[in-house]
Write a protein that holds these residues in place. Structure first.
Motif, PDB file in Angstrom:
ATOM      1  N   THR A  31     -10.447  11.165  -1.975  1.00 54.41           N
ATOM      2  CA  THR A  31      -9.350  10.332  -1.489  1.00 54.41           C
ATOM      3  C   THR A  31      -8.124  11.171  -1.147  1.00 54.41           C
ATOM      4  O   THR A  31      -7.456  10.947  -0.135  1.00 54.41           O
TER       5      THR A  31
ATOM      6  N   ARG B 107      -9.754   5.220  -9.262  1.00 54.89           N
ATOM      7  CA  ARG B 107      -9.729   4.291  -8.143  1.00 54.89           C
ATOM      8  C   ARG B 107      -9.726   5.083  -6.835  1.00 54.89           C
ATOM      9  O   ARG B 107      -8.891   5.962  -6.639  1.00 54.89           O
ATOM     10  N   SER B 108     -10.669   4.776  -5.970  1.00 51.74           N
ATOM     11  CA  SER B 108     -10.841   5.562  -4.751  1.00 51.74           C
ATOM     12  C   SER B 108     -10.857   4.660  -3.537  1.00 51.74           C
ATOM     13  O   SER B 108     -11.176   3.463  -3.622  1.00 51.74           O
ATOM     14  N   ALA B 109     -10.566   5.249  -2.366  1.00 51.40           N
ATOM     15  CA  ALA B 109     -10.555   4.491  -1.116  1.00 51.40           C
ATOM     16  C   ALA B 109     -11.211   5.314  -0.022  1.00 51.40           C
ATOM     17  O   ALA B 109     -10.779   6.437   0.253  1.00 51.40           O
TER      18      ALA B 109
END
Length: 376
Positions: A98, A306-308
């Motif tokens: 990310t 938390r990744s995007a």
């Protein structure tokens, strides 16, 4: 080269292609699961030499490519810690997360090292008792035995400053997920010879029986692949669905039982998320409870990352075989080996890297009609 040349003989290749043309009477779609096989098919132009009706679908057989984004982000987070020596195979260093990659961590002063075996990481830990040494344990069933042995060696020799960030994935559940997908077009598979050299092929037999789909264990040289494709096409043309073994020089039905025992001793089967694809039940390996002390997830408390995903990357569709790299609006333009948006462009076994290296450039349609990855 003596023992490779016989599997690259152009005259034998032409004979196999002629036999394929004589055998195939209708269109067939065949998936090669392994990224190494994809590179041979594309680099040698085999996929373009096949009879017009035979279409090769490039599958999710690159372990670097399917390593989930959150795992890359966890690796980057751990590697940035001052007390950590982070070790990995070289092809993981440029896989984008990310906010960056492991190579970027090293450029900023992090102690990120390329090793050639997980046992090298154990040795580094033994020689640096004041540091925490982490090995990024990525791969299919092929790399799991060596990683299991490294953990067993650390446990036996009392090296307690060593841990592993485990992201192992398993091939048979991925094949099942592909066959269960509503948009599945695969009618036959080339199974990865190196995976079957370790695990044998008994796990594929229920898949063949349930889905009535031919699977042929295949090697990695041009003649291996042409013969494997021919074996699948012969079955499809005659209405058969059987498990075949083209890679007889390296694979037997039972596989390597000692390697399998090491895997069973150290790991347990678990659900695993595949990058761009989603969660697949029972498709990964995690450390068994008795080896939890070597789990980098627990040691560094990185479970809640938390990744995007980059919205311009269609890695999921490419890994599922529902799109080609040339269907992507970013391919070869905003996404290149020097500036990759996703793992398939930077990995040594990635489909995008294979296409780019072979000189295949974006189609006109891709620029105006990008394909979005499927979510599960």
């Amino acid at each position: 080269m003596k023992y490779l040349d016989e599997y690259r003989d152009p005259m034998l290749a032409r004979r196999l292609l002629s036999e394929l043309r004589a055998t195939a009477t209708r269109p067939w779609s065949i998936m090669e699961v392994c990224g190494g096989q994809t590179h041979t098919l594309v680099r040698q132009g085999i996929d373009e030499l096949l009879p017009a009706g035979i279409r090769m679908i490039h599958g999710p057989g690159c372990p670097v490519c399917v390593t989930p984004l959150e795992m890359i982000d966890r690796a980057v987070s751990i590697a940035a810690r001052p007390e950590v020596v982070f070790t990995s195979y070289g092809d993981m260093l440029r896989v984008p997360g990310t906010t960056g990659d492991l190579l970027g961590v090293r450029a900023r002063g992090g102690d990120v090292r390329v090793v050639y075996s997980p046992l090298d990481a154990v040795t580094i830990a033994r020689d640096n008792p004041g540091r925490e040494v982490v090995f990024f344990a990525v791969g299919f069933e092929t790399t799991a035995p060596a990683n299991a042995m490294a953990i067993l060696h650390a446990a036996t020799t009392g090296v307690d400053n060593f841990s592993v960030l485990v992201s192992h994935v398993l091939v048979p559940p991925a094949i099942t997920a592909i066959l269960d997908a509503p948009d599945n077009r695969v009618q036959g598979f080339l199974a990865a010879g190196h995976v079957c050299a370790v695990m044998g092929w008994t796990e594929y037999e229920p898949i063949v029986a349930r889905y009535r789909v031919p699977i042929v264990v295949t090697g990695f040289e041009p003649l291996d692949l042409l013969e494997g494709i021919l074996m699948v096409v012969r079955q499809l043309e005659s209405g058969r669905a059987e498990l075949g073994n083209q890679y007889v020089r390296a694979v037997r039905r039972s596989g390597n039982t000692a390697a399998q025992e090491a895997i069973r001793r150290v790991f347990r089967v678990t659900e695993r998320t595949w990058r761009g694809i989603g969660a697949i039940p029972a498709s990964g390996l995690a450390l068994a409870p008795e080896f939890a002390g070597y789990d980098a997830h627990q040691r560094f408390s990185v479970h809640d990352t938390r990744s995007a995903e980059n919205p311009d990357c269609i890695a999921g569709a490419i890994l599922c075989g529902t799109a080609l790299p040339t269907d992507c609006a970013a391919y070869g333009v905003r996404c290149t080996p020097r500036n990759p948006l996703g793992a398939p462009m930077v990995s040594a076994e990635g489909t995008c890297a294979a296409f780019y290296t072979a000189g295949r450039r974006p189609s006109t349609a891709a620029v105006s009609t990008p394909v979005r990855p499927r979510r599960t």
